[in-house]
Structure formats: C-alpha cells, structure tokens
Design a protein around this motif. Structure first.
Motif, PDB file in Angstrom:
ATOM      1  N   ILE A  80       0.856  -1.178   0.000  1.00  0.00           N
ATOM      2  CA  ILE A  80       0.000   0.000   0.000  1.00  0.00           C
ATOM      3  C   ILE A  80       0.892   1.227   0.000  1.00  0.00           C
ATOM      4  N   LYS A  81       0.806   2.033  -1.028  1.00  0.00           N
ATOM      5  CA  LYS A  81       1.688   3.182  -1.139  1.00  0.00           C
ATOM      6  C   LYS A  81       1.363   4.234  -0.101  1.00  0.00           C
ATOM      7  N   LYS A  82       2.399   4.888   0.386  1.00  0.00           N
ATOM      8  CA  LYS A  82       2.224   5.926   1.398  1.00  0.00           C
ATOM      9  C   LYS A  82       1.783   7.216   0.727  1.00  0.00           C
ATOM     10  N   PRO A  83       0.664   7.808   1.191  1.00  0.00           N
ATOM     11  CA  PRO A  83       0.244   9.073   0.609  1.00  0.00           C
ATOM     12  C   PRO A  83       1.180  10.189   1.038  1.00  0.00           C
ATOM     13  N   MET A  84       1.136  11.275   0.295  1.00  0.00           N
ATOM     14  CA  MET A  84       2.016  12.397   0.588  1.00  0.00           C
ATOM     15  C   MET A  84       1.608  13.139   1.844  1.00  0.00           C
ATOM     16  N   VAL A  85       0.316  13.080   2.179  1.00  0.00           N
ATOM     17  CA  VAL A  85      -0.136  13.801   3.365  1.00  0.00           C
ATOM     18  C   VAL A  85      -0.084  12.881   4.562  1.00  0.00           C
ATOM     19  N   LEU A  86       0.063  13.448   5.734  1.00  0.00           N
ATOM     20  CA  LEU A  86       0.059  12.683   6.960  1.00  0.00           C
ATOM     21  C   LEU A  86      -1.372  12.391   7.377  1.00  0.00           C
ATOM     22  N   LEU A  87      -1.549  11.283   8.087  1.00  0.00           N
ATOM     23  CA  LEU A  87      -2.872  10.929   8.579  1.00  0.00           C
ATOM     24  C   LEU A  87      -2.983  11.376  10.024  1.00  0.00           C
ATOM     25  N   ALA A  88      -3.976  12.183  10.305  1.00  0.00           N
ATOM     26  CA  ALA A  88      -4.255  12.562  11.695  1.00  0.00           C
ATOM     27  C   ALA A  88      -5.344  11.635  12.179  1.00  0.00           C
ATOM     28  N   VAL A  89      -4.974  10.666  13.003  1.00  0.00           N
ATOM     29  CA  VAL A  89      -5.908   9.632  13.418  1.00  0.00           C
ATOM     30  C   VAL A  89      -6.005   9.619  14.929  1.00  0.00           C
ATOM     31  N   ILE A  90      -7.194   9.714  15.435  1.00  0.00           N
ATOM     32  CA  ILE A  90      -7.418   9.557  16.873  1.00  0.00           C
ATOM     33  C   ILE A  90      -7.814   8.113  17.097  1.00  0.00           C
ATOM     34  N   PHE A  91      -6.939   7.335  17.683  1.00  0.00           N
ATOM     35  CA  PHE A  91      -7.187   5.919  17.818  1.00  0.00           C
ATOM     36  C   PHE A  91      -7.947   5.619  19.109  1.00  0.00           C
ATOM     37  N   MET A  92      -8.619   4.467  19.074  1.00  0.00           N
ATOM     38  CA  MET A  92      -9.470   4.074  20.194  1.00  0.00           C
ATOM     39  C   MET A  92      -8.660   3.838  21.454  1.00  0.00           C
ATOM     40  N   VAL A  93      -9.250   4.180  22.598  1.00  0.00           N
ATOM     41  CA  VAL A  93      -8.640   3.857  23.885  1.00  0.00           C
ATOM     42  C   VAL A  93      -8.428   2.358  23.980  1.00  0.00           C
ATOM     43  N   GLN A 103       4.004   7.326  14.668  1.00  0.00           N
ATOM     44  CA  GLN A 103       3.579   8.617  15.186  1.00  0.00           C
ATOM     45  C   GLN A 103       4.472   9.731  14.657  1.00  0.00           C
ATOM     46  N   VAL A 104       3.824  10.816  14.234  1.00  0.00           N
ATOM     47  CA  VAL A 104       4.544  12.018  13.833  1.00  0.00           C
ATOM     48  C   VAL A 104       4.540  13.019  14.984  1.00  0.00           C
ATOM     49  N   GLU A 105       3.345  13.295  15.510  1.00  0.00           N
ATOM     50  CA  GLU A 105       3.193  14.181  16.664  1.00  0.00           C
ATOM     51  C   GLU A 105       1.784  14.028  17.193  1.00  0.00           C
ATOM     52  N   GLY A 106       1.646  13.907  18.522  1.00  0.00           N
ATOM     53  CA  GLY A 106       0.319  13.808  19.111  1.00  0.00           C
ATOM     54  C   GLY A 106      -0.457  12.647  18.523  1.00  0.00           C
ATOM     55  N   THR A 107      -1.632  12.955  17.941  1.00  0.00           N
ATOM     56  CA  THR A 107      -2.460  11.918  17.326  1.00  0.00           C
ATOM     57  C   THR A 107      -2.271  11.862  15.808  1.00  0.00           C
ATOM     58  N   THR A 108      -1.203  12.451  15.323  1.00  0.00           N
ATOM     59  CA  THR A 108      -0.909  12.429  13.894  1.00  0.00           C
ATOM     60  C   THR A 108       0.050  11.278  13.585  1.00  0.00           C
ATOM     61  N   TYR A 109      -0.385  10.392  12.693  1.00  0.00           N
ATOM     62  CA  TYR A 109       0.394   9.222  12.321  1.00  0.00           C
ATOM     63  C   TYR A 109       0.579   9.183  10.811  1.00  0.00           C
ATOM     64  N   SER A 110       1.728   8.683  10.388  1.00  0.00           N
ATOM     65  CA  SER A 110       2.040   8.546   8.970  1.00  0.00           C
ATOM     66  C   SER A 110       2.152   7.066   8.614  1.00  0.00           C
ATOM     67  N   PRO A 111       1.606   6.648   7.476  1.00  0.00           N
ATOM     68  CA  PRO A 111       1.756   5.256   7.054  1.00  0.00           C
ATOM     69  C   PRO A 111       3.223   4.879   6.906  1.00  0.00           C
ATOM     70  N   LYS A 126       1.257   1.997  15.420  1.00  0.00           N
ATOM     71  CA  LYS A 126      -0.099   1.482  15.380  1.00  0.00           C
ATOM     72  C   LYS A 126      -0.226   0.467  14.241  1.00  0.00           C
ATOM     73  N   VAL A 127      -1.103  -0.499  14.430  1.00  0.00           N
ATOM     74  CA  VAL A 127      -1.472  -1.434  13.375  1.00  0.00           C
ATOM     75  C   VAL A 127      -2.960  -1.269  13.111  1.00  0.00           C
ATOM     76  N   ARG A 128      -3.315  -1.093  11.853  1.00  0.00           N
ATOM     77  CA  ARG A 128      -4.723  -1.045  11.473  1.00  0.00           C
ATOM     78  C   ARG A 128      -5.014  -2.200  10.523  1.00  0.00           C
ATOM     79  N   ILE A 129      -6.045  -2.976  10.858  1.00  0.00           N
ATOM     80  CA  ILE A 129      -6.455  -4.121  10.037  1.00  0.00           C
ATOM     81  C   ILE A 129      -7.846  -3.830   9.512  1.00  0.00           C
ATOM     82  N   THR A 130      -7.988  -3.823   8.189  1.00  0.00           N
ATOM     83  CA  THR A 130      -9.205  -3.352   7.538  1.00  0.00           C
ATOM     84  C   THR A 130      -9.769  -4.424   6.621  1.00  0.00           C
ATOM     85  N   LEU A 131     -11.094  -4.561   6.659  1.00  0.00           N
ATOM     86  CA  LEU A 131     -11.812  -5.384   5.689  1.00  0.00           C
ATOM     87  C   LEU A 131     -13.037  -4.594   5.253  1.00  0.00           C
ATOM     88  N   GLY A 132     -13.068  -4.180   4.006  1.00  0.00           N
ATOM     89  CA  GLY A 132     -14.161  -3.342   3.543  1.00  0.00           C
ATOM     90  C   GLY A 132     -14.188  -2.023   4.291  1.00  0.00           C
TER      91      GLY A 132
END
Length: 309
Positions: free
Chosen positions: A3-16, A144-152, A105-111
């Motif tokens: 999965i190619k890394k997008p140019m923008v960073l992902l700001a993701v708030i992950f679940m507790v 993690q890049v900073e805070g809740t901002t994560y990059s693939p 972080k690990v994200r596992i996605t189906l649909g």
C-alpha cells in the motif's frame, strides 16, 4: 501488494481500547460509579463454599494449546516492518517493527470495517486476529509524527480464506494473550481435567471466575488509555475491570479448545461501555458476562455489540 504511502500525513485519533468502527471514538469498557448502588460489587467474593485452586496443583499432564507461529512461509517486509501471514487460514496475522523510537499502530481493515491496535516498540511479533471473516484485508503499520498524527509506514493486502470461521477465536492474540506456561492456563487444566464436555468446562470456569474475582473500582477510574489485560496479574490480584474479567475467561476457555469472543459495546439500562464474552458451545454462540455474574438480572437483549476479539 504494498500500500503506497500518501504524501499527506494521517491525523488519526485511535481508540482507547485499540479498535473501532470509525476514528475519533474514545471509550474504555468499565462499570461506572452510577451503577454501584444498584448492583453492588458486580461479583462478591464467594463464601465458605468457594475453594481457591493453586494453578498447577491438580493437573500434572501435558498442556497443549493452539499456539500462533510466525513460521515465515508468507511474509511481507518494508521500512523495518515484517508482516507474517503464514497462518491466515487460522484467523491471525503477526506483525513486528524495528522502528523503536516512535509510537506505532497497526490497522487491520476489511471493507469499511477496521480495528486499530498499538504495536510494541520492542521489535517482537504481536498477534492480531482476522475476526471480520473471509475477504481481502489490508494490514497497515503507522508511526507517530506528533500527538495523534500518524504517517503510514508500511502495509500490504492479504487474501484471507478461513475454512473454519470460529478458529480465530481459539488462539491467543494481543488482547487475550497467554502461553501454555501461564498460571491462567495451568488453572484451566486444573479445573477441567476431570471433565469431558465443553458445557461442563464452560460452566466450571465461569463459576470459578465469578467466585474468585471482585470488581476494581479504583482501577476503572484510573486505567490508562491503551490498557491491555494481563491474565496472570488478574488471577494473582483476584480483581479487575470488565476487560480483565472477559480476557481471563476467554483465555481459560480457549486453552480448552473452546471458541470464545471478547466483546465490547454498551449495556442497558445503565448505558455503560462494557466488555463481556460470547462462547461457542453446543453448536451456537452463547452470551456470558462474568463481571456482573449470573444474578445481575441482565439479559442478552440488554447488550449492544460494537466489536469483538
């Protein structure tokens, strides 16, 4: 396929709790102060009729459990990440990362559905379930890049075909972690060594967990984000929050080759976020809640499931 890394960073708030249907939610399963007066301590310590069993004191035979393996027959590697998909037919994938100086972080996605987990920074494999059924999964590691901002960082696609969809719920994974030398597993064999039917084993382990543990209100109020149960610590301390109850119950039954789900969602009428179990016995999935115990008055219709492990 990577999965190619997008140019923008992902700001993701992950679940507790480490997973979710959508980013931005932040819930932790617990029994809150508001219901203490109504139901009391969810499980009272059993009286004189309850006997504490020392793990390993009864069963002296060999212990054999379903054990996940990173056997290396199917792996995907890049950017310090290794994804071992050698046993997806059994319902799990194993992930590790050499990146040790940032949160992962690990994200596992189906649909449209996904589960998100913390990944250790020790460079050791962790086991993650493929509990959403058959299909084309994406497994993505973020840094993690900073805070809740994560990059693939790295990811891949997996075509998953499980002949037995219940088998995923018979293996240890991150939230329900155990090995055959854990006291919780030894105790499972102590309690079930003289039993032959799955129903007998379910009943005995359930009654033991209900009798042994008491609810830890202080822990519920102070538990850290991203908390993961330690089944042996729960057993040793004889107390915990609902996450601890359900993880211990699941581990002990899975050690007996009985499929068990750890489920999270809401309970009514208290309107609390909670963890409980579903057990596959006699050909069907049965709702069970060790935290509230058998005398709480709750029924399965009081529970709304959001996710399962």
């Amino acid at each position: 396929m990577n999965i190619k890394k997008p140019m923008v960073l992902l700001a993701v708030i992950f679940m507790v709790s480490g997973c979710g249907k959508s980013p931005g939610e932040a819930k932790s399963p617990e029994v809150t102060q508001e219901i203490r007066e109504e139901v009391g301590t969810p499980l009272q310590q059993a009286g004189s009729g309850f006997t504490v069993v020392e793990p390993g004191s009864i069963y002296k035979g060999s212990i054999e459990i379903a054990t996940p393996e990173a056997s290396g027959s199917v792996t995907y590697e890049g950017s310090g990440v290794t994804i071992d998909a050698s046993h997806t037919e059994d319902g799990y994938v194993m992930v590790k990362c050499d990146e040790a100086d940032v949160r992962l972080k690990v994200r596992i996605t189906l649909g449209e559905d996904f589960y998100t987990y913390n990944l250790n920074q020790d460079g050791e494999y962790e086991v993650f379930p493929l509990q959403m059924g058959n299909g084309n999964y994406q497994v993505q590691v973020y840094k993690q890049v900073e805070g809740t901002t994560y990059s693939p960082l790295y990811g891949t696609e997996l075509s998953v075909e499980m002949p037995d969809g219940n088998r995923v719920f018979m293996y240890p994974s991150q939230y329900i972690w155990y090995t055959n030398d854990k006291n919780a597993i030894k105790l499972s064999y102590d309690l079930c060594g003289d039993l032959t039917s799955d129903q007998e084993k379910v009943d005995r382990i359930y009654n033991y967990v209900v009798g042994l543990l008491t609810y830890d209100y202080e822990k519920a109020e102070t538990v850290d984000k991203g908390y993961v149960p330690d089944v042996d610590r729960t057993l040793e301390e004889r107390k915990g929050i609902c996450f601890d109850y359900s993880a211990l119950f699941a581990a002990m039954l899975r050690a007996q080759d009985i499929p068990v789900r750890l489920v999270m969602g809401n309970v009514q009428p208290e309107n609390i976020y909670h963890a409980w179990n579903q057990v596959y016995v006699n050909g069907k999935w049965v709702w069970m809640d060790a935290t509230f115990g058998p005398d709480s008055g709750h029924e399965e219709s009081n529970y709304t499931q959001e996710r399962e492990y």
